[in-house]
Design an enzyme around this catalytic site. Structure first.
Site, PDB file in Angstrom:
ATOM      1  N   HIS A  27       0.553  -1.467   0.047  1.00 52.64           N
ATOM      2  CA  HIS A  27      -0.426  -0.245  -0.082  1.00 52.64           C
ATOM      3  C   HIS A  27       0.626   1.606  -0.494  1.00 52.64           C
ATOM      4  CE1 HIS A  27      -3.936  -2.809   2.283  1.00 52.64           C
ATOM      5  NE2 HIS A  27      -3.539  -2.401   1.178  1.00 52.64           N
ATOM      6  N   LYS A  51     -18.550  -6.248   7.974  1.00 52.01           N
ATOM      7  CA  LYS A  51     -17.300  -6.569   7.995  1.00 52.01           C
ATOM      8  C   LYS A  51     -16.741  -6.346   9.477  1.00 52.01           C
ATOM      9  CE  LYS A  51     -14.417  -8.525   3.838  1.00 52.01           C
ATOM     10  NZ  LYS A  51     -13.408  -7.654   2.842  1.00 52.01           N
ATOM     11  N   ARG A 100      -1.831  -6.062  -8.680  1.00 53.37           N
ATOM     12  CA  ARG A 100      -0.951  -6.844  -8.580  1.00 53.37           C
ATOM     13  C   ARG A 100      -0.643  -7.691  -9.285  1.00 53.37           C
ATOM     14  NH1 ARG A 100      -4.092  -8.324  -2.954  1.00 53.37           N
ATOM     15  NH2 ARG A 100      -4.817  -8.046  -4.081  1.00 53.37           N
ATOM     16  N   SER A 137      -3.349  -7.811   2.903  1.00 57.85           N
ATOM     17  CA  SER A 137      -3.519  -7.266   4.418  1.00 57.85           C
ATOM     18  C   SER A 137      -3.727  -8.737   4.601  1.00 57.85           C
ATOM     19  CB  SER A 137      -4.541  -6.322   4.453  1.00 57.85           C
ATOM     20  OG  SER A 137      -4.230  -5.002   4.307  1.00 57.85           O
TER      21      SER A 137
END
Length: 169
Positions: A27, A51, A100, A137
């Site tokens: 990040h 969440k 990514r 993460s």
């Protein structure tokens, strides 16, 4: 007066959105690169009521502010709802996202097209540094939970907070 604040000059703004639970070196790589391209970079920390994160929103914001302080042009705020509304409220014409892998692109392209269709906000994709191409993460939390070494994947402040949080649980 000269520079981005002068009369007739447009301040170039972008946003880097995410949950950042916790922020990783991947990040930070994207945020630091965006901070060199834009006058102001907002890091928008997404609030998702459905969440339960490892870190509370305020903790994430504090960690991000500490690890981005050196950039000088990064602002960190929470948001809920549509990212394009966050952008409209702050006159932000661009979203910066790190990619990514090809699998990221499929999803992010759909989001970029929807965001542009809703508001005209553009999305810029920055290829992730290959060093961080596997990093998320979720993986950091999983490895750390099982006692694995994540010190090379997160800033020192985040490692300390992560270690303390997992010790409590």
């Amino acid at each position: 007066m000269t520079g981005p604040e002068s009369e007739g000059s447009q301040v170039r703004r972008a946003v880097c959105p995410g949950s950042f639970d916790p922020i990783t070196n991947g990040h930070l790589d994207i945020i630091s690169r965006a901070s060199r391209l834009y006058d102001e970079v907002y890091v928008a920390v997404m609030i998702n009521q459905s969440k339960k994160g490892l870190f509370e929103i305020d903790e994430r914001i504090d960690l991000i502010r500490r690890v981005t302080a050196e950039y000088g042009n990064v602002r960190v705020e929470a948001f809920h709802g549509l990212l394009v509304d966050f952008c409209k409220q702050r006159d932000i014409p661009a979203i910066v996202k790190g990619l990514r892998a090809v699998s990221d692109f499929d999803y992010e392209l759909q989001m970029a097209q929807m965001n542009n269709g809703l508001s005209g906000v553009e999305t810029l994709f920055i290829p992730t540094n290959p060093t961080y191409s596997f990093l998320s993460s979720s993986l950091v939390k999983e490895v750390a939970t099982w006692g694995g070494d994540v010190s090379h994947l997160v800033p020192a402040e985040v490692l300390q907070a992560l270690t303390e949080r997992l010790r409590k649980d």
